[in-house]
Write an enzyme that holds these catalytic residues in place. Structure first.
Site, PDB file in Angstrom:
ATOM      1  N   HIS A 134     -17.438  -5.243  -5.752  1.00 46.44           N
ATOM      2  CA  HIS A 134     -16.636  -5.883  -4.756  1.00 46.44           C
ATOM      3  C   HIS A 134     -15.264  -5.616  -4.718  1.00 46.44           C
ATOM      4  O   HIS A 134     -14.292  -6.210  -4.036  1.00 46.44           O
ATOM      5  CB  HIS A 134     -17.194  -7.312  -4.538  1.00 46.44           C
ATOM      6  CG  HIS A 134     -18.225  -7.516  -3.794  1.00 46.44           C
ATOM      7  ND1 HIS A 134     -19.400  -6.770  -4.136  1.00 46.44           N
ATOM      8  CD2 HIS A 134     -18.741  -8.471  -2.694  1.00 46.44           C
ATOM      9  CE1 HIS A 134     -20.394  -7.513  -2.977  1.00 46.44           C
ATOM     10  NE2 HIS A 134     -20.065  -8.237  -2.423  1.00 46.44           N
ATOM     11  N   ASP A 176     -13.425 -18.116  -3.714  1.00 47.83           N
ATOM     12  CA  ASP A 176     -14.279 -18.472  -2.571  1.00 47.83           C
ATOM     13  C   ASP A 176     -15.633 -17.909  -2.270  1.00 47.83           C
ATOM     14  O   ASP A 176     -16.311 -18.545  -1.505  1.00 47.83           O
ATOM     15  CB  ASP A 176     -13.257 -18.048  -1.162  1.00 47.83           C
ATOM     16  CG  ASP A 176     -11.810 -18.560  -1.397  1.00 47.83           C
ATOM     17  OD1 ASP A 176     -11.563 -19.662  -2.033  1.00 47.83           O
ATOM     18  OD2 ASP A 176     -11.197 -18.078  -0.550  1.00 47.83           O
ATOM     19  N   GLU A 202      -6.378 -24.920   0.181  1.00 48.95           N
ATOM     20  CA  GLU A 202      -6.130 -23.677   0.658  1.00 48.95           C
ATOM     21  C   GLU A 202      -5.269 -23.775   2.024  1.00 48.95           C
ATOM     22  O   GLU A 202      -5.036 -24.776   2.465  1.00 48.95           O
ATOM     23  CB  GLU A 202      -7.238 -23.034   0.708  1.00 48.95           C
ATOM     24  CG  GLU A 202      -7.697 -22.330  -0.739  1.00 48.95           C
ATOM     25  CD  GLU A 202      -8.726 -21.336  -0.385  1.00 48.95           C
ATOM     26  OE1 GLU A 202      -9.045 -20.713   0.532  1.00 48.95           O
ATOM     27  OE2 GLU A 202      -9.453 -20.750  -1.576  1.00 48.95           O
TER      28      GLU A 202
HETATM   29  P1  FAD Z   1     -16.065  -4.949  -9.775  1.00 50.42           P
HETATM   30  O1  FAD Z   1     -15.662  -4.634  -8.395  1.00 50.42           O
HETATM   31  O2  FAD Z   1     -17.619  -4.553 -10.119  1.00 50.42           O
HETATM   32  O3  FAD Z   1     -15.212  -4.713 -10.983  1.00 50.42           O
HETATM   33  C1  FAD Z   1     -13.713  -5.026 -10.680  1.00 50.42           C
HETATM   34  C2  FAD Z   1     -13.047  -4.525 -11.960  1.00 50.42           C
HETATM   35  O4  FAD Z   1     -13.313  -5.443 -13.140  1.00 50.42           O
HETATM   36  C3  FAD Z   1     -13.378  -2.986 -12.417  1.00 50.42           C
HETATM   37  O5  FAD Z   1     -11.996  -2.449 -12.907  1.00 50.42           O
HETATM   38  C4  FAD Z   1     -14.443  -3.032 -13.247  1.00 50.42           C
HETATM   39  O6  FAD Z   1     -14.522  -1.983 -14.391  1.00 50.42           O
HETATM   40  C5  FAD Z   1     -14.025  -4.450 -13.884  1.00 50.42           C
HETATM   41  N1  FAD Z   1     -15.288  -5.090 -14.794  1.00 50.42           N
HETATM   42  C6  FAD Z   1     -16.243  -5.657 -14.044  1.00 50.42           C
HETATM   43  N2  FAD Z   1     -17.001  -5.965 -14.728  1.00 50.42           N
HETATM   44  C7  FAD Z   1     -16.567  -6.095 -16.010  1.00 50.42           C
HETATM   45  C8  FAD Z   1     -16.870  -6.685 -17.422  1.00 50.42           C
HETATM   46  N3  FAD Z   1     -18.006  -7.206 -17.633  1.00 50.42           N
HETATM   47  N4  FAD Z   1     -15.979  -6.650 -18.232  1.00 50.42           N
HETATM   48  C9  FAD Z   1     -14.626  -5.999 -18.223  1.00 50.42           C
HETATM   49  N5  FAD Z   1     -14.392  -5.493 -16.964  1.00 50.42           N
HETATM   50  C10 FAD Z   1     -15.059  -5.512 -15.957  1.00 50.42           C
HETATM   51  N6  FAD Z   1     -11.136 -12.858  -5.763  1.00 50.42           N
HETATM   52  C11 FAD Z   1     -10.609 -14.170  -6.000  1.00 50.42           C
HETATM   53  O7  FAD Z   1      -9.888 -14.113  -6.927  1.00 50.42           O
HETATM   54  N7  FAD Z   1     -10.776 -15.178  -5.224  1.00 50.42           N
HETATM   55  C12 FAD Z   1     -11.621 -14.941  -4.136  1.00 50.42           C
HETATM   56  O8  FAD Z   1     -11.806 -16.120  -3.410  1.00 50.42           O
HETATM   57  C13 FAD Z   1     -12.285 -14.021  -3.757  1.00 50.42           C
HETATM   58  N8  FAD Z   1     -13.059 -13.654  -2.661  1.00 50.42           N
HETATM   59  C14 FAD Z   1     -13.429 -12.472  -2.565  1.00 50.42           C
HETATM   60  C15 FAD Z   1     -14.380 -12.553  -1.546  1.00 50.42           C
HETATM   61  C16 FAD Z   1     -15.299 -11.178  -0.987  1.00 50.42           C
HETATM   62  C17 FAD Z   1     -15.973 -11.473  -0.069  1.00 50.42           C
HETATM   63  C18 FAD Z   1     -14.935 -10.262  -1.871  1.00 50.42           C
HETATM   64  C19 FAD Z   1     -15.526  -8.874  -1.650  1.00 50.42           C
HETATM   65  C20 FAD Z   1     -14.129 -10.104  -3.035  1.00 50.42           C
HETATM   66  C21 FAD Z   1     -13.356 -11.521  -3.175  1.00 50.42           C
HETATM   67  N9  FAD Z   1     -12.673 -11.593  -4.478  1.00 50.42           N
HETATM   68  C22 FAD Z   1     -11.967 -12.617  -4.574  1.00 50.42           C
HETATM   69  C23 FAD Z   1     -12.302 -10.408  -5.266  1.00 50.42           C
HETATM   70  C24 FAD Z   1     -12.999 -10.369  -6.505  1.00 50.42           C
HETATM   71  O9  FAD Z   1     -12.776 -11.309  -7.237  1.00 50.42           O
HETATM   72  C25 FAD Z   1     -12.685  -8.886  -7.042  1.00 50.42           C
HETATM   73  O10 FAD Z   1     -12.823  -7.793  -6.164  1.00 50.42           O
HETATM   74  C26 FAD Z   1     -13.688  -8.807  -8.405  1.00 50.42           C
HETATM   75  O11 FAD Z   1     -13.033  -7.777  -9.369  1.00 50.42           O
HETATM   76  C27 FAD Z   1     -14.911  -8.510  -7.780  1.00 50.42           C
HETATM   77  O12 FAD Z   1     -16.060  -8.807  -8.714  1.00 50.42           O
HETATM   78  P2  FAD Z   1     -17.071  -7.745  -9.019  1.00 50.42           P
HETATM   79  O13 FAD Z   1     -17.943  -8.190 -10.013  1.00 50.42           O
HETATM   80  O14 FAD Z   1     -17.545  -6.960  -7.830  1.00 50.42           O
HETATM   81  O15 FAD Z   1     -16.161  -6.610  -9.549  1.00 50.42           O
END
Ligand code: FAD
Length: 525
Positions: A94, A160, A276
């Site tokens: 994400h 969120d 918020e």
């Molecule tokens: P990915 O996109 O899969 O990875 C993100 C990064 O983290 C990459 O560099 C990856 O290599 C690294 N990573 C992933 N897993 C691990 C692991 N196990 N160990 C070490 N590194 C790792 N963020 C907020 O803070 N607050 C919010 O309210 C919020 N709301 C959101 C709502 C939506 C609809 C979306 C799409 C995103 C939101 N985000 C929010 C952003 C979100 O927290 C970050 O984009 C987060 O990185 C997404 O998590 P993911 O598991 O999809 O990570």
């Protein structure tokens, strides 16, 4: 190519599901773990993109680990091999700027990797708190369901949206309206298991291997892959009173927001549990993915609040309560609202189960998916803005650059810096109070409206950054997207030297999370 892949499989000693390039009987496989390496074109294609829908980078293969041992074996193999390759953990993909991509390397698909059952939540006599150990790829929604079902517990600090992985948000910070009181999610972790860039599986905490612990929290995946996190829990409240009030005066809005977050240390009946806010640029709010609150049953029309200022600001708060406190909740909320200077007759209230509140964005996601509006490009921009400059930001950006179209939610809420641990890798402005300003916009290339195009929104993002630069507003990007070493050095500021030292110690070959684009990617196989 086939030889390269064969080599990869052999050095990793993993079972595999294969695409057309390698015959199974060619492979010398030692199934050392439960993990699988996949060359399946559909899995590779899915791992080449993210929620942003803009960045694209094909990995060579996707690994679905069965446990931490598989992750360690893969990274160790990459590290020891003369022909090393990038490895990126992918939580739920994400990110919006390719952060979890691994061009020509291996994507470790953490969120689908878990096989072993989760441990039960436990009590720590030393801290007097409950905690739970979870897999780094677990989604927060699954953590919530697990802890609720086993003791009526829940993590304290949230994002969120719950369909994000634990490792993904801990690699950034994890913020939501609880952060003013509990700090970000990275301030609510006791211990981690991390596979470093040398392939070493290491347990770390404040007391043990603390440099790795602090480095990994907010570390953008640069120092290791989180395979286990020990998360702080609290007793989950049953219900939530959710309130929104409107302002046309930005100074009054931010004064009230800052008042509410200054109450972080107050008795729970004298503060809200979540604070918020967001900017209402146009009536598009009614249709955006966070607007479930303003439902047909609870409609908001600009005209109904007699706003002629163009912009409105919505302050959003919740008060948690249990059935035993149901009789007093009205009184508690009224006393808290009595301190605020919002527009008369602009109070919108709803009441719902705690879980439904936490999972509120998912409902909006389902609606957007049904309309085909979820899988569109998301040129998001998230900034931390120092409180002392937020009024300048309002004048220059909300009332200036944006025009009268938001193209998605624009969140704005303050946080207390002392709830953030300066030893972590995350960077924030230096002031005691700073704001998250999140432009969560969707591009609609086929809408025929040029202001909804990806190019237009990307240009606006650039203008916002340039405006801050020119006005000397010392913002920091959250979920940062920088593409040159100089930009990253500027982003980290005084923490850059420490970042480089940690990188040299924990990922000396710069193999991890190369999609962040911080240090030059390794030469590919
Ligand atoms: P990915 O996109 O899969 O990875 C993100 C990064 O983290 C990459 O560099 C990856 O290599 C690294 N990573 C992933 N897993 C691990 C692991 N196990 N160990 C070490 N590194 C790792 N963020 C907020 O803070 N607050 C919010 O309210 C919020 N709301 C959101 C709502 C939506 C609809 C979306 C799409 C995103 C939101 N985000 C929010 C952003 C979100 O927290 C970050 O984009 C987060 O990185 C997404 O998590 P993911 O598991 O999809 O990570």
């Amino acid at each position: 190519m086939a030889h390269t892949l064969l080599l990869l499989f052999v050095i990793c000693g993993l079972t595999s599901t294969v695409g057309p390039t390698v015959e199974p009987d060619e492979m010398l496989l030692q199934p050392a773990g439960e993990g699988q390496l996949s060359l399946d074109p559909s899995e590779v294609a899915a791992a080449a993109v993210d929620f942003g829908g803009v960045a694209r980078a094909e990995p060579l293969a996707v690994m679905r680990p069965g446990g931490a041992g598989d992750v360690a074996r893969l990274v160790r193999a990459a590290y020891r091999s003369a022909r090393w390759f990038p490895v990126s953990a992918r939580g739920h993909g994400h990110s919006t700027n390719g952060q979890a991509l691994a061009s020509g390397g291996v994507v470790v698909q953490m969120s689908r990797g878990r096989i072993a059952p989760r441990p039960m939540p436990a009590y720590s006599p030393s801290t007097g708190e409950y905690y739970v150990d979870v897999w780094g790829g677990d989604l927060w929604v699954d953590v919530l369901n697990w802890t609720l079902a086993n003791g009526g517990l829940a993590p304290k600090s949230w994002t969120d949206y719950l369909y994000l992985s634990v490792g993904g948000t801990l690699s950034n910070a994890g913020v939501s309206g609880q952060a003013f009181h509990h700090g970000p999610q990275i301030s609510n972790v006791y211990e981690l298991d991390v596979v470093t860039g040398k392939g070493e599986l290491t347990t770390c905490s404040e007391e043990q291997n603390s440099e790795l612990f602090h480095g990994v929290l907010g570390g953008l995946g640069q120092f290791g892959i989180i395979t286990r996190a020990r998360i702080a829990l609290e007793t989950a409240p049953h219900r939530v009173r959710w309130i929104r009030v409107l302002y046309s005066d930005f100074a009054a809005f931010t004064r009230d927001q800052e008042l509410l977050v200054s109450l972080h240390g107050a008795h729970r009946s004298e503060r809200f549990d979540y604070v918020e806010g967001f900017v209402i640029v146009d009536e598009g709010l009614i249709n955006n993915w966070r607007s479930s609150f303003f439902s047909p049953k609870n409609p908001v029309k600009m005209s109904s609040v007699h706003a002629n200022a163009g912009l409105l600001y919505c302050l959003e708060m919740t008060k948690n309560y249990d059935d035993s406190a149901a009789d007093s909740i009205d009184e508690v909320v009224e006393a808290l609202l009595g301190q605020l200077g919002y527009m008369p007759a602009s109070v919108f209230t709803t009441d719902l189960p705690y879980v439904d509140f936490l999972d509120r964005v998912h409902k909006a996601e389902m609606r957007l998916r049904a309309k085909g509006l979820w899988a569109v490009p998301h040129p998001w921009l998230n900034l931390f803005v120092p409180a002392s400059r937020i009024a300048d930001f309002d004048r220059g950006v909300f009332r200036g650059i944006l025009g009268n179209k938001s193209s998605g939610p624009i969140l704005i809420y303050p946080m207390n810096r002392h709830k953030w641990d300066d030893r972590s890798s995350v960077v924030t402005p230096h002031e005691d109070t700073f704001y998250l300003v999140a432009f969560l916009r969707s591009a609609l290339p086929d809408s025929g409206d040029p202001t909804q195009s990806l190019e237009h929104l990307s240009r606006q993002n650039k203008k916002i950054l340039e405006f801050c630069d020119d006005a000397g507003i010392e913002i920091k990007q959250y979920l940062p997207d920088h593409r040159s070493r100089a930009e990253w050095a500027r982003h980290f500021g005084p923490k850059w030297g420490r970042f480089l030292r940690r990188k040299a110690q924990f990922d000396p070959k710069c193999m991890l999370a190369t999609g962040q684009g911080i240090l030059p990617p390794p030469s590919i196989l």
